[in-house]
Design an enzyme around this catalytic site. Structure first.
Site, PDB file in Angstrom:
ATOM      1  N   PHE A  58      36.485  29.251  37.548  1.00  9.98           N
ATOM      2  CA  PHE A  58      34.954  29.546  37.130  1.00  9.98           C
ATOM      3  C   PHE A  58      34.096  29.981  38.013  1.00  9.98           C
ATOM      4  CE2 PHE A  58      32.923  28.011  32.841  1.00  9.98           C
ATOM      5  CZ  PHE A  58      33.817  28.669  32.106  1.00  9.98           C
ATOM      6  N   GLN A  94      18.515  26.668  33.755  1.00  8.93           N
ATOM      7  CA  GLN A  94      19.662  27.493  34.091  1.00  8.93           C
ATOM      8  C   GLN A  94      19.791  28.643  32.885  1.00  8.93           C
ATOM      9  OE1 GLN A  94      23.860  26.860  33.788  1.00  8.93           O
ATOM     10  NE2 GLN A  94      23.776  26.962  35.979  1.00  8.93           N
ATOM     11  N   HIS A 129      22.077  31.433  31.926  1.00 10.00           N
ATOM     12  CA  HIS A 129      23.609  31.785  31.841  1.00 10.00           C
ATOM     13  C   HIS A 129      23.568  33.547  31.939  1.00 10.00           C
ATOM     14  CE1 HIS A 129      27.718  32.571  31.061  1.00 10.00           C
ATOM     15  NE2 HIS A 129      28.193  31.218  31.107  1.00 10.00           N
ATOM     16  N   LEU A 169      26.159  32.556  23.485  1.00  6.76           N
ATOM     17  CA  LEU A 169      27.059  32.725  24.815  1.00  6.76           C
ATOM     18  C   LEU A 169      28.420  33.418  24.918  1.00  6.76           C
ATOM     19  CD1 LEU A 169      26.554  31.133  27.636  1.00  6.76           C
ATOM     20  CD2 LEU A 169      28.745  29.998  27.100  1.00  6.76           C
ATOM     21  N   GLU A 211      31.905  32.239  30.727  1.00  9.68           N
ATOM     22  CA  GLU A 211      32.458  32.663  32.017  1.00  9.68           C
ATOM     23  C   GLU A 211      33.950  32.909  31.994  1.00  9.68           C
ATOM     24  OE1 GLU A 211      29.958  30.488  34.465  1.00  9.68           O
ATOM     25  OE2 GLU A 211      31.236  30.695  36.205  1.00  9.68           O
ATOM     26  N   ARG A 232      25.902  31.124  38.874  1.00  8.36           N
ATOM     27  CA  ARG A 232      25.287  31.557  37.628  1.00  8.36           C
ATOM     28  C   ARG A 232      23.992  32.333  37.860  1.00  8.36           C
ATOM     29  NH1 ARG A 232      26.949  27.337  33.240  1.00  8.36           N
ATOM     30  NH2 ARG A 232      29.189  28.289  32.948  1.00  8.36           N
ATOM     31  N   HIS A 269      20.384  28.547  29.094  1.00  7.30           N
ATOM     32  CA  HIS A 269      21.661  27.773  28.730  1.00  7.30           C
ATOM     33  C   HIS A 269      21.630  26.268  28.884  1.00  7.30           C
ATOM     34  CE1 HIS A 269      26.125  27.690  28.255  1.00  7.30           C
ATOM     35  NE2 HIS A 269      26.196  27.342  29.512  1.00  7.30           N
ATOM     36  N   ARG A 311      23.842  24.156  38.183  1.00 13.27           N
ATOM     37  CA  ARG A 311      25.057  23.686  37.624  1.00 13.27           C
ATOM     38  C   ARG A 311      26.172  24.584  37.733  1.00 13.27           C
ATOM     39  NH1 ARG A 311      28.177  23.125  32.844  1.00 13.27           N
ATOM     40  NH2 ARG A 311      26.617  24.671  31.718  1.00 13.27           N
TER      41      ARG A 311
HETATM   42  C1  LIG Z   1      27.708  27.913  24.132  1.00 17.11           C
HETATM   43  C2  LIG Z   1      28.083  26.979  24.983  1.00 17.11           C
HETATM   44  C3  LIG Z   1      29.230  27.019  25.808  1.00 17.11           C
HETATM   45  C4  LIG Z   1      29.473  25.767  26.974  1.00 17.11           C
HETATM   46  N1  LIG Z   1      30.559  25.788  27.505  1.00 17.11           N
HETATM   47  C5  LIG Z   1      30.573  24.846  28.485  1.00 17.11           C
HETATM   48  C6  LIG Z   1      31.835  24.509  29.229  1.00 17.11           C
HETATM   49  O1  LIG Z   1      32.799  25.526  28.983  1.00 17.11           O
HETATM   50  N2  LIG Z   1      31.869  23.723  30.152  1.00 17.11           N
HETATM   51  C7  LIG Z   1      30.984  22.956  30.534  1.00 17.11           C
HETATM   52  O2  LIG Z   1      30.905  22.067  31.289  1.00 17.11           O
HETATM   53  N3  LIG Z   1      29.804  22.916  29.823  1.00 17.11           N
HETATM   54  C8  LIG Z   1      29.599  23.951  28.738  1.00 17.11           C
HETATM   55  N4  LIG Z   1      28.393  23.955  28.268  1.00 17.11           N
HETATM   56  C9  LIG Z   1      27.316  23.030  28.485  1.00 17.11           C
HETATM   57  C10 LIG Z   1      27.657  21.959  27.576  1.00 17.11           C
HETATM   58  O3  LIG Z   1      28.222  22.391  26.438  1.00 17.11           O
HETATM   59  C11 LIG Z   1      26.371  20.824  27.496  1.00 17.11           C
HETATM   60  O4  LIG Z   1      25.855  20.934  28.430  1.00 17.11           O
HETATM   61  C12 LIG Z   1      27.177  19.379  26.878  1.00 17.11           C
HETATM   62  O5  LIG Z   1      27.896  19.716  25.896  1.00 17.11           O
HETATM   63  C13 LIG Z   1      25.793  18.529  26.476  1.00 17.11           C
HETATM   64  O6  LIG Z   1      26.491  17.391  25.942  1.00 17.11           O
HETATM   65  P1  LIG Z   1      25.736  15.916  25.656  1.00 17.11           P
HETATM   66  O7  LIG Z   1      26.770  14.792  25.445  1.00 17.11           O
HETATM   67  O8  LIG Z   1      24.908  15.740  26.959  1.00 17.11           O
HETATM   68  O9  LIG Z   1      24.761  16.450  24.523  1.00 17.11           O
HETATM   69  P2  LIG Z   1      25.338  16.997  23.042  1.00 17.11           P
HETATM   70  O10 LIG Z   1      26.644  17.601  22.900  1.00 17.11           O
HETATM   71  O11 LIG Z   1      24.424  18.167  22.839  1.00 17.11           O
HETATM   72  O12 LIG Z   1      24.742  15.936  21.998  1.00 17.11           O
HETATM   73  C14 LIG Z   1      23.467  15.826  21.800  1.00 17.11           C
HETATM   74  C15 LIG Z   1      23.395  14.868  20.772  1.00 17.11           C
HETATM   75  O13 LIG Z   1      22.140  14.127  20.547  1.00 17.11           O
HETATM   76  C16 LIG Z   1      21.621  14.183  19.173  1.00 17.11           C
HETATM   77  N5  LIG Z   1      20.424  14.177  19.284  1.00 17.11           N
HETATM   78  C17 LIG Z   1      19.494  14.872  19.950  1.00 17.11           C
HETATM   79  N6  LIG Z   1      18.126  14.347  19.876  1.00 17.11           N
HETATM   80  C18 LIG Z   1      18.272  13.414  19.157  1.00 17.11           C
HETATM   81  C19 LIG Z   1      17.082  12.238  18.489  1.00 17.11           C
HETATM   82  N7  LIG Z   1      16.175  12.586  18.541  1.00 17.11           N
HETATM   83  N8  LIG Z   1      17.628  11.489  17.473  1.00 17.11           N
HETATM   84  C20 LIG Z   1      18.934  11.272  17.302  1.00 17.11           C
HETATM   85  N9  LIG Z   1      19.823  12.084  17.993  1.00 17.11           N
HETATM   86  C21 LIG Z   1      19.532  13.313  18.624  1.00 17.11           C
HETATM   87  C22 LIG Z   1      22.302  15.198  18.760  1.00 17.11           C
HETATM   88  O14 LIG Z   1      22.380  15.342  17.439  1.00 17.11           O
HETATM   89  C23 LIG Z   1      23.790  15.310  19.403  1.00 17.11           C
HETATM   90  O15 LIG Z   1      24.445  14.575  18.697  1.00 17.11           O
HETATM   91  C24 LIG Z   1      28.188  24.710  27.201  1.00 17.11           C
HETATM   92  C25 LIG Z   1      26.974  25.115  26.431  1.00 17.11           C
HETATM   93  C26 LIG Z   1      26.949  25.999  25.557  1.00 17.11           C
HETATM   94  C27 LIG Z   1      25.892  26.202  24.773  1.00 17.11           C
END
Ligand SMILES: Cc1cc2nc3c(=O)[nH]c(=O)nc-3n(C[C@H](O)[C@H](O)[C@H](O)COP(=O)(O)OP(=O)(O)OC[C@H]3O[C@@H](n4cnc5c(N)ncnc54)[C@H](O)[C@@H]3O)c2cc1C
Length: 604
Positions: free
Chosen positions: A121, A234, A236, A250, A253, A309, A380, A415
């Protein structure tokens, strides 16, 4: 007086993505009574969309990899304005967190001798991303949920938190509503972990899911927590650009990691034209070497398509601006070309990138095994977030913790791909552990009824204004246009100041937003409530961007195009001022211990 249901927990986790679930598992294991709330259904959090994998220096594919190289790569990618202690903890603990996930049932892709397979990556020196095809996030969420559900935690799905409740300085719970029926919920908790993800829905073109309305950032900020690094957004480099209905989705990568190359309309691989000085020694200078790298040749250097990125996104923008773009305003990403190098290329591509194959086939009628994809930058990831203690993940507000994308620190100015999923596991675990500890050491605190009533009253105001109020969807659309055009991939002082004027006007209009209908599944109402968070944090992003007068990582300024050593020693911290405005502070970055400096020198 507001009517609501009351729930009581030791630890409340807001968010059921990777960070929230991992925090909940850890807090539960420590004996705390844990509640998890999420805006979406369980299993639908944004983490499920993650594709390429999670970065952890296990050395399964290249034995030269170890925590020291991962640490140095993360620091260089972050352009040295990240929290070095978090980068150290992350690099050291990620392998154990990935193996633990495997022990809990995650089915990773395998090397020939049965170890977890790791892929290349951008910005990672060696193949480092543990993955499950291009559906790694799905496997991560599935595993954490299956494991977590048996730990005895309680879930409130489709429930949005609107405000953190405080007793003096500390947090003692949260107040919100369920989306299905529109009923209010008061949740008492001794400690709260925010794991709410990012802010993408303030931009027009984004890879982010509908949930990303900056809620955690705003909840924390309004409760008195400091936000850090908010200028670092960021973009992407590879999002779909055609047809318009799928713009921003998306393109992993992983496509470039498997040998995909970027070409302009003349068929030229333009990434060889601009290789930054600090990556020159580790980047291939000819296509053959780049290809050999993607196929595991340990003597080869990575192709320039796998530079960081921020850099790749700007090179794409340059090609488009200088008239060498594709028909719909992007460039071409070509994986089909590998048929010149390997037999059965179409089958190989479908096996390695199954989601990408289906995504393009179904959404754009493009067969990626036979023709190039048209792609362009898409908003992203948010590097900035709640300022936390690197060991415990507690914010400056006692009892309030943050982990995952809504927390700041690990990623600095940029990142590296794959570092988010491992961030969720490493710091989600720590947040859960220390939140449970805090809950054990503190009593429940007192709920202030006036705070609750005020929040409920304000939440219902859009109904009072009804059809005479402003349409919340129009305001969100206009905010997205402002942020995309004025606080986007390349910025200037004038544009960011113009954005601040526009955001202030939109705030005024949002305070007059009105909706019709009732409280059950009313998306107009949900949008009217989300708007306050989006606007608050959009202002913070623009103010932080205007403050940093240099270009670094995700923050690129046309009027200050040079990276400035002075700014390399500073973070920008933003707090809510007494008068409700923004207090901006330039915070010196603590000096790195000599042994970590040594690690960076060794890996230059
Ligand atoms: C298409 C895509 C592909 C990606 N691929 C990769 C990858 O291969 N490798 C990598 O390292 N990263 C990747 N990323 C980035 C990564 O997926 C995210 O940064 C990461 O999943 C965020 O996780 P999190 O647990 O912080 O939040 P999330 O998984 O977004 O969870 C947020 C949670 O908070 C809840 N929430 C939000 N606001 C509230 C509120 N006010 N009240 C109650 N609940 C709330 C939501 O409902 C959800 O349950 C990718 C991102 C995208 C968009």
């Amino acid at each position: 007086m507001a009517e609501y249901q009351t729930h009581e927990f030791d630890v409340l986790v807001v968010g059921a993505g990777g960070a929230g679930l991992r925090a909940a598992i850890e807090a539960s294991a420590a004996g705390a009574k844990v509640g998890v709330v999420s805006k979406s259904l369980l299993g639908k959090a944004h983490t499920v969309m993650a594709e390429g994998g999670m970065a952890a220096a296990m050395g399964n594919v290249d034995e030269r990899d170890n925590w020291r190289v991962h640490f140095a790569d993360t620091m260089r990618g972050a352009q040295y304005v990240n929290n070095w202690r978090m980068a150290e903890i992350h690099a050291k603990e990620a392998p154990a967190r990935v193996r633990e996930l495997e022990a809990w049932g995650a089915v990773f892709d395998r090397t020939r001798d049965g170890r977890i397979l790791q892929r290349n990556f951008g910005g990672h020196r060696y193949p480092r991303l543990a993955h499950v095809g291009d559906r790694t996030g799905l496997e991560m969420i599935r595993t954490l949920q299956d494991y977590g559900i048996h730990q005895g935690m309680e879930f409130l799905m489709e429930t949005t938190m609107l405000k953190l409740l405080k007793d003096g300085d500390r947090v003692v719970g949260a107040f919100g509503y369920d989306r299905e029926r529109g009923r209010f919920h008061l949740i008492r908790a001794k400690a709260v972990v925010l794991a709410t993800g990012g802010i993408g829905r303030m931009y027009q073109i984004t890879s982010n899911s509908w949930e990303y309305t900056a809620d955690g950032h705003a909840l924390a900020f309004n409760a008195g927590a400091a936000l850090l690094d908010m200028e670092f957004v960021q973009f992407h480099p590879t999002g779909m650009i055609w047809p318009p209905s799928v713009r921003g989705i998306l393109v992993t990568e992983g496509v470039r990691g498997e040998g995909g190359v970027l070409k302009n309309k003349d068929g030229k691989r333009f990434m060889f034209d601009d290789i930054p000085e600090n990556y020159r020694s580790s980047t291939a200078d000819n296509p053959d070497e780049g290809w050999r790298y993607t196929q595991g040749d340990k003597t080869a250097r990575r192709p320039p398509e796998l530079l960081t990125r921020d850099h790749v996104a700007r090179c794409i923008r340059r090609e488009v601006k200088q008239g060498r773009g594709s028909p719909h305003g992007g460039v071409f990403l070509d994986i089909a070309w590998i048929k010149e190098r390997i037999p059965n290329a179409p089958e190989h591509i479908k096996k390695k990138l199954p989601s990408m194959y289906h995504q393009f086939k179904q959404l754009a009628d493009i067969d990626i095994t036979a023709e190039p994809m048209e792609i362009g930058p898409t908003m992203h990831y948010m590097m900035g977030g709640v300022m936390v203690n690197p060991e415990t993940q507690m914010s400056n507000v006692p009892g309030l913790f943050a982990a995952g994308e809504c927390a700041a620190g690990l990623h600095g100015a940029n990142r590296l791909g794959g570092n988010s999923l491992s961030d969720l596991l490493v710091f989600g675990k720590r947040a859960g552990e220390f939140a449970a500890k805090y809950a054990k050491e503190n009593n429940a605190g007192t709920i202030n009824a006036a705070q609750v009533d005020e929040t409920a009253r304000k939440a219902l105001e859009p109904f009072d204004r009804g059809a005479n109020g402003e349409n919340p969807f129009t305001i969100q659309y206009e905010l997205q246009t402002t942020m995309q055009n004025l606080v986007g991939i390349v910025r200037t002082q004038d544009e960011m100041e113009k954005a601040l004027v526009e955001i202030a006007a939109l705030k005024q209009r949002a305070s007059k937003a009105g909706i019709t209908g009732n409280r059950e599944y009313n998306t107009g109402w949900h949008t009217a409530l989300d708007l306050a968070n989006l606007l608050t944090i959009a202002q913070v992003v623009a103010v932080a961007g205007a403050e940093r007068k240099e270009s670094r990582g995700g923050h690129f300024r046309d009027d200050y195009p040079i990276k400035d050593a002075k700014w390399g020693g500073l973070n920008i911290r933003i707090d809510k001022a007494q008068d409700g405005g923004l207090k901006v502070t330039q915070v010196p970055i603590p000096e790195m211990p000599a042994e970590l400096n040594q690690v960076i020198e060794e890996n230059k």
